[in-house]
Scaffold this motif. Structure first.
Motif, PDB file in Angstrom:
ATOM      1  N   PRO A  13      30.432  34.224  -0.056  1.00  0.00           N
ATOM      2  CA  PRO A  13      29.885  32.861  -0.050  1.00  0.00           C
ATOM      3  C   PRO A  13      28.515  32.763  -0.710  1.00  0.00           C
ATOM      4  CG  PRO A  13      29.575  33.855   2.107  1.00  0.00           C
ATOM      5  CD  PRO A  13      30.324  34.864   1.275  1.00  0.00           C
ATOM      6  N   GLN A  14      28.405  33.306  -1.918  1.00  0.00           N
ATOM      7  CA  GLN A  14      27.116  33.354  -2.596  1.00  0.00           C
ATOM      8  C   GLN A  14      27.226  32.829  -4.029  1.00  0.00           C
ATOM      9  OE1 GLN A  14      25.838  37.473  -2.751  1.00  0.00           O
ATOM     10  NE2 GLN A  14      27.459  38.090  -4.145  1.00  0.00           N
ATOM     11  N   HIS A  15      26.127  32.196  -4.469  1.00  0.00           N
ATOM     12  CA  HIS A  15      25.951  31.775  -5.865  1.00  0.00           C
ATOM     13  C   HIS A  15      26.962  30.728  -6.320  1.00  0.00           C
ATOM     14  CE1 HIS A  15      23.130  35.005  -5.884  1.00  0.00           C
ATOM     15  NE2 HIS A  15      24.046  35.953  -5.856  1.00  0.00           N
ATOM     16  N   ALA A  16      27.553  29.992  -5.406  1.00  0.00           N
ATOM     17  CA  ALA A  16      28.524  28.961  -5.770  1.00  0.00           C
ATOM     18  C   ALA A  16      28.336  27.751  -4.858  1.00  0.00           C
ATOM     19  CB  ALA A  16      29.950  29.499  -5.651  1.00  0.00           C
ATOM     20  N   THR A  17      28.657  26.580  -5.376  1.00  0.00           N
ATOM     21  CA  THR A  17      28.648  25.385  -4.527  1.00  0.00           C
ATOM     22  C   THR A  17      29.806  25.464  -3.542  1.00  0.00           C
ATOM     23  OG1 THR A  17      30.121  24.127  -5.984  1.00  0.00           O
ATOM     24  CG2 THR A  17      27.725  24.012  -6.440  1.00  0.00           C
ATOM     25  N   TYR A  18      29.690  24.722  -2.443  1.00  0.00           N
ATOM     26  CA  TYR A  18      30.800  24.778  -1.492  1.00  0.00           C
ATOM     27  C   TYR A  18      32.058  24.141  -2.069  1.00  0.00           C
ATOM     28  CZ  TYR A  18      33.447  25.497   2.599  1.00  0.00           C
ATOM     29  OH  TYR A  18      34.422  25.959   3.434  1.00  0.00           O
ATOM     30  N   GLN A  19      31.907  23.135  -2.910  1.00  0.00           N
ATOM     31  CA  GLN A  19      33.078  22.539  -3.551  1.00  0.00           C
ATOM     32  C   GLN A  19      33.848  23.586  -4.344  1.00  0.00           C
ATOM     33  OE1 GLN A  19      34.472  19.595  -3.164  1.00  0.00           O
ATOM     34  NE2 GLN A  19      36.111  20.119  -4.604  1.00  0.00           N
ATOM     35  N   HIS A  20      33.132  24.452  -5.051  1.00  0.00           N
ATOM     36  CA  HIS A  20      33.806  25.504  -5.835  1.00  0.00           C
ATOM     37  C   HIS A  20      34.463  26.526  -4.907  1.00  0.00           C
ATOM     38  CE1 HIS A  20      34.969  27.945  -9.111  1.00  0.00           C
ATOM     39  NE2 HIS A  20      33.977  28.811  -9.073  1.00  0.00           N
ATOM     40  N   ILE A  21      33.808  26.852  -3.807  1.00  0.00           N
ATOM     41  CA  ILE A  21      34.416  27.762  -2.833  1.00  0.00           C
ATOM     42  C   ILE A  21      35.697  27.164  -2.269  1.00  0.00           C
ATOM     43  CG2 ILE A  21      34.104  28.840  -0.558  1.00  0.00           C
ATOM     44  CD1 ILE A  21      31.107  29.143  -1.304  1.00  0.00           C
ATOM     45  N   ARG A  22      35.661  25.877  -1.924  1.00  0.00           N
ATOM     46  CA  ARG A  22      36.862  25.190  -1.417  1.00  0.00           C
ATOM     47  C   ARG A  22      38.006  25.299  -2.424  1.00  0.00           C
ATOM     48  NH1 ARG A  22      36.825  20.780   2.184  1.00  0.00           N
ATOM     49  NH2 ARG A  22      38.202  19.711   0.724  1.00  0.00           N
ATOM     50  N   GLU A  23      37.710  24.993  -3.672  1.00  0.00           N
ATOM     51  CA  GLU A  23      38.742  25.029  -4.701  1.00  0.00           C
ATOM     52  C   GLU A  23      39.310  26.438  -4.869  1.00  0.00           C
ATOM     53  OE1 GLU A  23      36.492  23.566  -7.962  1.00  0.00           O
ATOM     54  OE2 GLU A  23      36.629  21.452  -7.328  1.00  0.00           O
ATOM     55  N   THR A  24      38.438  27.439  -4.772  1.00  0.00           N
ATOM     56  CA  THR A  24      38.879  28.829  -4.899  1.00  0.00           C
ATOM     57  C   THR A  24      39.783  29.231  -3.746  1.00  0.00           C
ATOM     58  OG1 THR A  24      36.849  29.389  -6.099  1.00  0.00           O
ATOM     59  CG2 THR A  24      38.068  31.217  -5.099  1.00  0.00           C
ATOM     60  N   VAL A  25      39.421  28.826  -2.532  1.00  0.00           N
ATOM     61  CA  VAL A  25      40.230  29.126  -1.350  1.00  0.00           C
ATOM     62  C   VAL A  25      41.633  28.527  -1.498  1.00  0.00           C
ATOM     63  CG1 VAL A  25      40.477  28.506   1.098  1.00  0.00           C
ATOM     64  CG2 VAL A  25      38.329  29.478   0.256  1.00  0.00           C
ATOM     65  N   VAL A  26      41.701  27.275  -1.908  1.00  0.00           N
ATOM     66  CA  VAL A  26      42.996  26.619  -2.070  1.00  0.00           C
ATOM     67  C   VAL A  26      43.828  27.321  -3.140  1.00  0.00           C
ATOM     68  CG1 VAL A  26      44.117  24.488  -2.834  1.00  0.00           C
ATOM     69  CG2 VAL A  26      42.191  24.379  -1.231  1.00  0.00           C
ATOM     70  N   GLU A  27      43.186  27.692  -4.246  1.00  0.00           N
ATOM     71  CA  GLU A  27      43.926  28.352  -5.323  1.00  0.00           C
ATOM     72  C   GLU A  27      44.410  29.737  -4.908  1.00  0.00           C
ATOM     73  OE1 GLU A  27      43.656  29.214 -10.131  1.00  0.00           O
ATOM     74  OE2 GLU A  27      41.994  28.210  -9.109  1.00  0.00           O
ATOM     75  N   LEU A  28      43.594  30.463  -4.156  1.00  0.00           N
ATOM     76  CA  LEU A  28      44.004  31.794  -3.718  1.00  0.00           C
ATOM     77  C   LEU A  28      45.214  31.725  -2.792  1.00  0.00           C
ATOM     78  CD1 LEU A  28      40.504  33.405  -3.139  1.00  0.00           C
ATOM     79  CD2 LEU A  28      42.230  34.197  -4.762  1.00  0.00           C
ATOM     80  N   GLU A  29      45.262  30.737  -1.913  1.00  0.00           N
ATOM     81  CA  GLU A  29      46.451  30.600  -1.074  1.00  0.00           C
ATOM     82  C   GLU A  29      47.672  30.297  -1.938  1.00  0.00           C
ATOM     83  OE1 GLU A  29      47.559  28.987   3.194  1.00  0.00           O
ATOM     84  OE2 GLU A  29      47.014  27.317   1.884  1.00  0.00           O
TER      85      GLU A  29
END
Length: 263
Positions: A13-29
């Protein structure tokens, strides 16, 4: 016991906006990973020391709502930062959030004794020593397990406990007593010796350690190392990826490797 090979991705959870983290989580699933992890720190561990960073447990509650299939947890929670009974209650709550309509939660309680001194200093926790922090973890786990039996509503399942670390005298004894999953960075060459020591601790505490799933990290390793770890008994493989741009191509490579070995 025969286990399928699983892939867990640590979305740091570093160096990224939370929106980008959310999008990454959804894509990884959607890509098909088995588990999503974060880490429990208050500052970045690499790159700009004061860069963007988010807190672990509140993030995991969000992930529990964002996803419907993957398991999720911290790799790993720092035992020092929260009262053991509170940790149990937080874990139970995320367990229920993640259950959704299925009725069965997806939370993994990954935990360890803590090590990043800046977190302690900046947030006002006593750093102590490696030994004192391990002693605190050993004391906390029975309280956490007992609290799970008292909560109303109870957890939806027996929440799996993942313990990280490879210290032979204290950590592996805690693993033998409490872990469903043991996570380490131990090399394939050293793993058999560590497993012998784990078995000795299991004998001392009356635990069949073959019940414990073995987890290890893939970052900066190639398929030959992964295959050697698999031959040594590892079935859960983790890969840490960091912002600002999370590397999903490497994730896709390891998904293909997992699927080929599970075929």
């Amino acid at each position: 016991m025969t286990r399928s090979i699983r892939l867990g991705i640590q979305v740091q959870p570093q160096h990224a906006t939370y929106q980008h983290i959310r999008e990454t989580v959804v894509e990884l699933e959607q890509l098909g990973v088995d588990i999503l992890f974060n880490w429990d720190h208050f500052y970045p561990l690499s790159g700009e020391p004061d860069g963007l960073h988010f807190e672990a447990w509140t993030e995991l509650a969000s992930w529990a709502e964002l996803t419907s299939r993957v398991e999720l947890g911290s790799l790993v929670n720092c035992n020092s930062y929260r009262n053991p009974d509170l940790q149990a209650d937080m874990a139970r709550t995320i367990d229920h959030i993640s259950a959704g309509s299925t009725g069965t939660g997806r939370f993994i309680f990954g935990t360890g004794s803590g090590w990043f001194e800046r977190d302690y200093d900046e947030y006002g926790y006593e750093f102590g020593t490696a030994g004192s922090r391990l002693d605190a973890l050993a004391a906390a786990l029975p309280r956490i397990e007992e609290r799970w039996t008292k909560l109303n509503p109870a957890p939806t399942r027996d929440i799996p406990v993942l313990i990280g670390g490879s210290g032979e005298k204290k950590t592996l004894r805690i693993v033998a007593q409490h872990a469903d999953i043991w996570h380490s960075f131990v090399s394939p060459e050293d793993l058999p010796r560590k497993l012998e020591i784990l078995a000795e601790h299991g004998e001392a505490v009356g635990r069949d350690v073959s019940e414990i799933e073995l987890s290890n990290e893939l970052r900066n390793r190639d398929e030959s190392v992964a295959d050697a770890l698999l031959d040594a008994g590892v079935t859960l493989f983790t890969l840490g990826i960091s912002g600002p741009e999370y590397d999903l191509e490497t994730v896709k490579h390891w998904i293909r490797w997992r699927d080929s070995r599970n075929a």
